[in-house]
Write an enzyme that holds these catalytic residues in place. Structure first.
Site, PDB file in Angstrom:
ATOM      1  CD  GLU A  49      41.939   6.323 -76.407  1.00 29.66           C
ATOM      2  OE1 GLU A  49      41.433   5.849 -77.443  1.00 29.66           O
ATOM      3  OE2 GLU A  49      41.410   7.236 -75.749  1.00 29.66           O
ATOM      4  CE  LYS A  70      38.172   6.883 -79.961  1.00 28.74           C
ATOM      5  NZ  LYS A  70      39.137   6.886 -78.845  1.00 28.74           N
ATOM      6  CG  ASP A  73      33.630  -8.979 -87.470  1.00 32.00           C
ATOM      7  OD1 ASP A  73      34.110  -7.829 -87.425  1.00 32.00           O
ATOM      8  OD2 ASP A  73      33.133  -9.469 -88.501  1.00 32.00           O
ATOM      9  CG  HIS A  77      43.685  11.263 -71.886  1.00 31.17           C
ATOM     10  ND1 HIS A  77      43.758  11.084 -73.225  1.00 31.17           N
ATOM     11  CD2 HIS A  77      42.624  10.548 -71.475  1.00 31.17           C
ATOM     12  CE1 HIS A  77      42.773  10.310 -73.622  1.00 31.17           C
ATOM     13  NE2 HIS A  77      42.073   9.975 -72.570  1.00 31.17           N
TER      14      HIS A  77
HETATM   15  C1  MEV Z   1      38.619   9.456 -76.051  1.00 33.95           C
HETATM   16  O1  MEV Z   1      39.167   8.290 -76.611  1.00 33.95           O
HETATM   17  C2  MEV Z   1      37.159   9.283 -75.742  1.00 33.95           C
HETATM   18  C3  MEV Z   1      36.423  10.560 -75.296  1.00 33.95           C
HETATM   19  O2  MEV Z   1      36.597  11.588 -76.267  1.00 33.95           O
HETATM   20  C4  MEV Z   1      34.963  10.191 -75.161  1.00 33.95           C
HETATM   21  C5  MEV Z   1      34.048  11.362 -74.916  1.00 33.95           C
HETATM   22  O3  MEV Z   1      34.371  12.498 -75.307  1.00 33.95           O
HETATM   23  O4  MEV Z   1      32.956  11.115 -74.348  1.00 33.95           O
HETATM   24  C6  MEV Z   1      36.963  11.078 -74.001  1.00 33.95           C
END
Ligand code: MEV
Length: 429
Positions: free
Chosen positions: A82, A269, A285, A383
């Site tokens: 990513e 995430k 792992d 991004h």
């Molecule tokens: C993207 O990979 C991760 C985000 O969505 C995390 C977040 O929203 O805090 C930018």
């Protein structure tokens, strides 16, 4: 490495970056070959690691820079597909180093092996019998894996719970034994599973029940690592946003995740965006780490934020992240995969404890990177610049064409493969 500050690293070619790394870290020819020339993992080794091998699968390996953790410099190897993640971690690490760096701590590295016993005629008696035979069971477990005892670890304790006592269903009543094992610098899956399997017959003899499952728990809540940072608001100033605004935006964002599972999942995430790439790069792992981390985020009964962000009495932004971190610096793929060996060496970690602490510090940085962007300009601005390069590559751009097409896509505000293909065609004419 003596420093994790390498100004302009992002602007260099891969070759130039390797030269810098060679100067700072002393790369061997073999390292360079593993990194760029050939597949780092030869197919013969891969064939011994898993079944039905037909090849190897590569990921970009980037370096998170600027990390200062407990006063020590760390260059962070991150294997991830990513865009923006490595840049964001490095950006936040630079801010945090100006605030004195991250501080970390961790518990002893105690992992849990579980044994499920069913069909006892008297579960309460069976539980008592297991507790009375604790030392016999611990000794038997350690005899099954003596090398960990000689390294200063091994099975140290156990406890027992009865689940669904009094239930009508014979399927749901069970005795669960937890064997607590200090795995030292190993993640310990093999060791734990060997120990619980080896004492199962003894457990059946003692409880007069039948043992079914004998397996480690990935909920490693006795193997925790914690990172913290304290940042004064002026270090957070971004574009038109004052440091106080950014600080407050981060705290509001955290409170959203703390109260709402829909947001918490995305928030977490983002934390795992920082954690998984090091776990992967060091041959650990990552599914085990993921599973344990998410369970820990729900430990109070509601799935919530893994991090905690608040304002201290001096107006500083304070961030904390504590997670189970069942990683190792020995065993598993850590010493089999050439780039895992290289990554551990580059990190310069001396123990699994140190590795675990570095990992949570990067997770904390990654979370701040996301929240800071989300609470200010939004993430798309940063991004899209990076995403546009992937789009250009997907459209067939190569070499210097990639950046030219990517910039054109941004300028035209059309970051689409279709548009990129048109530009590639034009470029080739
Ligand atoms: C993207 O990979 C991760 C985000 O969505 C995390 C977040 O929203 O805090 C930018």
């Amino acid at each position: 490495m003596d420093t994790s500050r390498i100004p302009g690293f992002y602007n260099m070619t891969v070759q130039e970056r390797l030269e810098v790394l060679s100067r700072l870290h002393g790369l061997q020819d073999e390292d360079i070959e593993n990194l760029i020339i050939d597949s780092s993992l030869d197919v013969g080794t891969a064939d011994k690691m898993i079944e039905n091998v037909i090849g190897t699968f590569e990921l970009p390996l980037g370096l998170g820079l600027n990390f200062l953790i407990n006063g020590k410099e760390y260059v962070i190897p991150m294997a991830i597909e990513e865009a923006s993640v490595v840049a964001s971690a490095s950006h936040i690490a630079k801010i945090v180093r100006n605030a004195g760096g991250f501080t970390t701590e961790s518990t002893e590295r105690v992992m849990i092996g579980q044994i499920q016993v069913v069909g006892c005629s008297d579960f309460i008696l069976a539980k008592e019998e297991i507790l009375q035979n604790k030392s016999v069971l611990l000794e038997a477990a350690n005899n099954a894996y003596p090398s960990i005892v000689s390294r200063g670890g091994g099975a140290e304790d156990l406890d027992v719970r009865i689940l669904n006592e009094g239930s009508d269903s014979v399927y749901s009543q069970m005795l669960i034994i937890h064997l607590y094992i200090n795995t030292c610098d190993a993640m310990g899956a093999n060791m734990i599973n060997t120990m619980v399997e080896s004492i199962a017959p003894l457990v059946e003899e003692i409880t007069k029940g039948k043992v079914y499952l004998r397996i480690l728990s990935n909920y490693a809540d006795r193997c925790l690592a914690k990172a913290r940072c304290v940042i004064s608001p002026e270090l957070l100033q971004t574009g038109d946003f004052s440091g106080e605004e950014v600080r407050d935006g981060v705290i509001h964002a955290y409170q959203f995740a703390a109260s709402d599972p829909y947001r918490a999942v995305t928030h977490n995430k983002g934390i795992m965006n920082g954690i998984d790439p090091i776990v992967i790069a060091t041959g650990n792992d990552w599914r085990a780490v993921e599973a344990g981390a998410h369970a820990y985020a729900a430990r109070n009964g509601q799935y919530s934020s893994m991090t905690n962000w608040f304002k201290d009495e001096n107006g500083n932004l304070v961030g904390e992240l504590e997670l189970p971190m069942s990683v190792g610096t020995v065993g598993g793929a850590t010493r089999v995969h050439p780039l895992a060996k290289f990554s551990l060496d580059l990190l310069g970690v001396k123990s699994a404890k140190e590795l675990a602490e570095v990992i949570v510090a990067v997770g904390l940085a990654q979370n701040l990177g996301a929240l800071k962007a989300l609470a200010t300009d939004g993430i798309q601005k940063g991004h899209m610049a990076l995403h546009s390069r992937s789009v250009a590559i997907a459209a067939g751009a190569t070499g210097e064409m990639i950046d030219i097409i990517a910039q054109e896509l941004i300028k035209e505000k059309q970051i689409r493969v279709g548009k990129a293909k048109e530009l590639v065609e034009q470029y080739k004419k």
